[in-house]
Scaffold this motif. Structure first.
Motif, PDB file in Angstrom:
ATOM      1  N   ILE A  14       0.830  -1.204   0.000  1.00 54.26           N
ATOM      2  CA  ILE A  14       0.000   0.000   0.000  1.00 54.26           C
ATOM      3  C   ILE A  14       0.867   1.258   0.000  1.00 54.26           C
ATOM      4  O   ILE A  14       0.629   2.194  -0.762  1.00 54.26           O
ATOM      5  N   LEU A  15       1.922   1.250   0.814  1.00 54.27           N
ATOM      6  CA  LEU A  15       2.839   2.393   0.818  1.00 54.27           C
ATOM      7  C   LEU A  15       3.477   2.584  -0.555  1.00 54.27           C
ATOM      8  O   LEU A  15       3.585   3.694  -1.065  1.00 54.27           O
ATOM      9  N   ALA A  16       3.885   1.455  -1.154  1.00 54.02           N
ATOM     10  CA  ALA A  16       4.526   1.539  -2.470  1.00 54.02           C
ATOM     11  C   ALA A  16       3.553   2.124  -3.491  1.00 54.02           C
ATOM     12  O   ALA A  16       3.944   2.917  -4.352  1.00 54.02           O
ATOM     13  N   ALA A  17       2.255   1.756  -3.372  1.00 53.14           N
ATOM     14  CA  ALA A  17       1.253   2.283  -4.308  1.00 53.14           C
ATOM     15  C   ALA A  17       1.081   3.791  -4.112  1.00 53.14           C
ATOM     16  O   ALA A  17       0.928   4.540  -5.075  1.00 53.14           O
ATOM     17  N   ILE A  18       1.125   4.241  -2.861  1.00 54.43           N
ATOM     18  CA  ILE A  18       1.016   5.678  -2.586  1.00 54.43           C
ATOM     19  C   ILE A  18       2.196   6.411  -3.214  1.00 54.43           C
ATOM     20  O   ILE A  18       2.046   7.434  -3.885  1.00 54.43           O
ATOM     21  N   ILE A  19       3.393   5.856  -3.022  1.00 53.85           N
ATOM     22  CA  ILE A  19       4.600   6.497  -3.537  1.00 53.85           C
ATOM     23  C   ILE A  19       4.571   6.552  -5.062  1.00 53.85           C
ATOM     24  O   ILE A  19       4.903   7.553  -5.677  1.00 53.85           O
ATOM     25  N   ARG A  20       4.109   5.445  -5.658  1.00 56.18           N
ATOM     26  CA  ARG A  20       3.997   5.421  -7.112  1.00 56.18           C
ATOM     27  C   ARG A  20       2.999   6.442  -7.612  1.00 56.18           C
ATOM     28  O   ARG A  20       3.202   7.067  -8.647  1.00 56.18           O
ATOM     29  N   THR A  21       1.908   6.600  -6.872  1.00 49.87           N
ATOM     30  CA  THR A  21       0.874   7.542  -7.292  1.00 49.87           C
ATOM     31  C   THR A  21       1.400   8.965  -7.308  1.00 49.87           C
ATOM     32  O   THR A  21       1.191   9.708  -8.257  1.00 49.87           O
ATOM     33  N   VAL A  22       2.130   9.366  -6.257  1.00 55.24           N
ATOM     34  CA  VAL A  22       2.635  10.744  -6.261  1.00 55.24           C
ATOM     35  C   VAL A  22       3.807  10.932  -7.210  1.00 55.24           C
ATOM     36  O   VAL A  22       4.058  12.033  -7.669  1.00 55.24           O
ATOM     37  N   ALA A  23       4.530   9.828  -7.457  1.00 50.59           N
ATOM     38  CA  ALA A  23       5.652   9.955  -8.376  1.00 50.59           C
ATOM     39  C   ALA A  23       5.133  10.274  -9.778  1.00 50.59           C
ATOM     40  O   ALA A  23       5.830  10.845 -10.592  1.00 50.59           O
ATOM     41  N   ASP A  24       3.871   9.903 -10.047  1.00 48.55           N
ATOM     42  CA  ASP A  24       3.199  10.330 -11.281  1.00 48.55           C
ATOM     43  C   ASP A  24       2.917  11.815 -11.150  1.00 48.55           C
ATOM     44  O   ASP A  24       2.243  12.230 -10.218  1.00 48.55           O
ATOM     45  N   GLU A  25       3.408  12.593 -12.047  1.00 41.11           N
ATOM     46  CA  GLU A  25       3.355  14.049 -11.969  1.00 41.11           C
ATOM     47  C   GLU A  25       1.982  14.610 -11.559  1.00 41.11           C
ATOM     48  O   GLU A  25       0.972  14.291 -12.166  1.00 41.11           O
ATOM     49  N   GLY A  26       1.978  15.431 -10.525  1.00 42.24           N
ATOM     50  CA  GLY A  26       0.781  16.206 -10.210  1.00 42.24           C
ATOM     51  C   GLY A  26      -0.319  15.482  -9.454  1.00 42.24           C
ATOM     52  O   GLY A  26      -1.347  16.066  -9.161  1.00 42.24           O
ATOM     53  N   ARG A  27      -0.128  14.204  -9.144  1.00 36.40           N
ATOM     54  CA  ARG A  27      -1.190  13.509  -8.426  1.00 36.40           C
ATOM     55  C   ARG A  27      -1.086  13.743  -6.921  1.00 36.40           C
ATOM     56  O   ARG A  27       0.004  13.932  -6.401  1.00 36.40           O
ATOM     57  N   THR A  28      -2.245  13.719  -6.283  1.00 33.93           N
ATOM     58  CA  THR A  28      -2.316  14.090  -4.879  1.00 33.93           C
ATOM     59  C   THR A  28      -2.858  12.911  -4.088  1.00 33.93           C
ATOM     60  O   THR A  28      -3.707  12.182  -4.593  1.00 33.93           O
ATOM     61  N   VAL A  29      -2.367  12.730  -2.872  1.00 36.06           N
ATOM     62  CA  VAL A  29      -2.866  11.647  -2.026  1.00 36.06           C
ATOM     63  C   VAL A  29      -3.266  12.210  -0.667  1.00 36.06           C
ATOM     64  O   VAL A  29      -2.536  13.000  -0.073  1.00 36.06           O
ATOM     65  N   LEU A  30      -4.459  11.823  -0.214  1.00 34.52           N
ATOM     66  CA  LEU A  30      -4.878  12.131   1.151  1.00 34.52           C
ATOM     67  C   LEU A  30      -5.106  10.797   1.829  1.00 34.52           C
ATOM     68  O   LEU A  30      -5.864   9.974   1.317  1.00 34.52           O
ATOM     69  N   PHE A  31      -4.428  10.542   2.927  1.00 33.16           N
ATOM     70  CA  PHE A  31      -4.731   9.298   3.612  1.00 33.16           C
ATOM     71  C   PHE A  31      -4.738   9.485   5.115  1.00 33.16           C
ATOM     72  O   PHE A  31      -4.062  10.347   5.655  1.00 33.16           O
TER      73      PHE A  31
END
Lengths: 302, 135
Positions: free
Chosen positions: A171-188
């Protein structure tokens, strides 16, 4: 117009019966960052997230997501949001493949290759019925459904609660991958401060429906200090420090958590013999306890 | 090089990364011109936010230990000796900063601080250094 803030919550209050679930909460989530909502069970994290998703109407205050009201235009907001709920509320009668096909139908941006890659990575059986999956596999399946259309905003409510370390890593890796995609935001939201510290740019601490503290994680860490006074034979009680939050005696030592500039604290310590004090950087857990008076782990123990 | 992070340690993660890279450069484990792992790669490996790695790299660039080259990622700067001038100065600059802050708090003037340093710098005094002031 502020396009830099993906989420803008201002003056949000909410009552359930006679209980204040949220009290005058302000929150701004900047674009491209990982934002952590920290607090114990029942602090108001899920209630806040449900307002952001438009599942609750504001009683007082306002919520804007990409400048839109999620209650008035849910379809426009939800098209940009990936969401994994705390209780995973997934349709248990479906197979993994059926669930992904069903979710895909709602989102034009669905990425089949990415979904397949994640299913493979998590070693999920596409033909397995959801009700036969373990807790960890359910979380992974929910995660695939939430991120395979590459949402602009990913919201995860207690994503790793009750999961083993291996699934937490995924799950952490998925969060990191998501933000590494330019401009994406994560709230958790989380009560596991270790993972919060690893992945967050910015955090908000919430307690009894109120925002206790918020800001950039590294700034918050640099503003708090852990002062230890040694062997002062009771001469510590008349010493006071600017910004002192808590103090605790542990045997011969007095532990004090202070908020403020390190230089000021060092100047205040200059009257004490150098061998009798020590300055450390507090962990996030210690900062949380200093502000709320309670330990997260103690409140989450059931 | 391997980086170890500890979230129980109070030090912010970007600073833990910086310290370990500084030490690796100072000891020659990382050599001038050597390529640093790309930000995303290191973030995935350490399971941390890419912005944290970015911040560590940026601060090390600001102090001259690393430099980023268009299209070539981030590399260790400096030539010749394993402990390049930049690395040496960056290490000592921090200590000097801490020292000046302390001197100000204790109302010790700049010229006086200079004198104290001159005095301490003479060879016969180099054996009685404070812990933490090692080079």
């Amino acid at each position: 117009m502020n396009t830099e803030h993906v989420i803008e919550v201002s003056g949000l209050s909410r009552r359930f019966g006679g209980t204040d679930a949220l009290r005058n909460v302000d929150l701004q989530v900047p674009r491209g960052e990982v934002f952590g909502l920290v607090g114990s069970n029942g602090a108001g994290k899920t209630t806040l997230i449900k307002h952001i998703l438009g599942l609750y109407r504001c009683q007082r205050g306002s919520v804007r997501v990409y400048g839109m009201d999620p209650v008035k235009t849910p379809e426009k907001v939800l098209a940009r949001v990936g969401y994994l709920s705390e209780d995973r509320d997934l349709p248990l009668w479906m197979t993994v493949r059926e669930l992904l096909g069903y979710t895909k139908a709602f989102y034009p941006g669905w990425d089949d290759a990415y979904a397949a890659e994640l299913v493979h990575l998590f070693r999920l059986d596409p033909n397995a019925r959801l009700q036969t999956l373990s807790r960890g596999q359910l979380a992974q399946t929910g995660l695939v459904a939430a991120i395979a259309y590459r949402p602009d905003l990913l919201i995860l409510d207690e994503p790793s609660a009750g999961l083993d370390p291996v699934v937490r890593r995924d799950i952490l890796a998925a969060i990191i991958r998501t933000v590494a995609d330019e401009g994406r935001t994560v709230l958790f939201s989380s009560h596991l401060l270790d993972e919060v510290e690893r992945v967050c740019d910015r955090i908000a601490m919430i307690q009894d429906g109120k925002m206790v503290m918020h800001g950039r994680l590294d700034a918050l860490k640099e503003q708090h200090h852990h002062l230890i006074l040694h062997n002062m034979n009771g001469h510590t009680s008349d010493l006071r420090f600017t910004g002192e939050l808590t103090r605790e005696r542990v045997g011969e030592e007095t532990h004090i958590i202070v908020e403020g500039h390190r230089e000021i604290l060092e100047a205040e310590c200059s009257g004490i013999q150098r061998a009798q004090w020590d300055l450390r950087e507090p962990s996030l857990e210690e900062i949380f306890v200093a502000h709320t008076g309670r330990a997260l782990w103690a409140m989450n123990a059931k | 090089m391997e980086v170890y992070l500890n979230t129980n340690d109070g030090a912010p993660l970007y600073r833990q990364i910086m310290q370990q890279i500084e030490a690796a450069i100072a000891t020659g484990l990382l050599r001038p011109g050597e390529a640093m792992p790309p930000i995303r790669v290191l973030a995935q490996r350490l399971l941390i936010n890419p912005n944290t790695v970015l911040r560590a790299y940026r601060e090390l660039e600001a102090s001259g230990l690393l430099k980023s080259r268009q299209g070539a990622g981030t590399v260790v700067s400096g030539e010749g000796s394993p402990l390049a001038t930049n690395a040496k100065e960056a290490l000592i600059r921090k200590q000097v900063h801490a020292l000046t802050v302390m001197a100000r708090n204790l109302n010790i003037s700049g010229p006086r601080l200079h004198e104290l340093i001159e005095e301490a710098y003479r060879p016969e005094h180099t054996t009685c250094r404070e812990p933490g002031a090692h080079s």
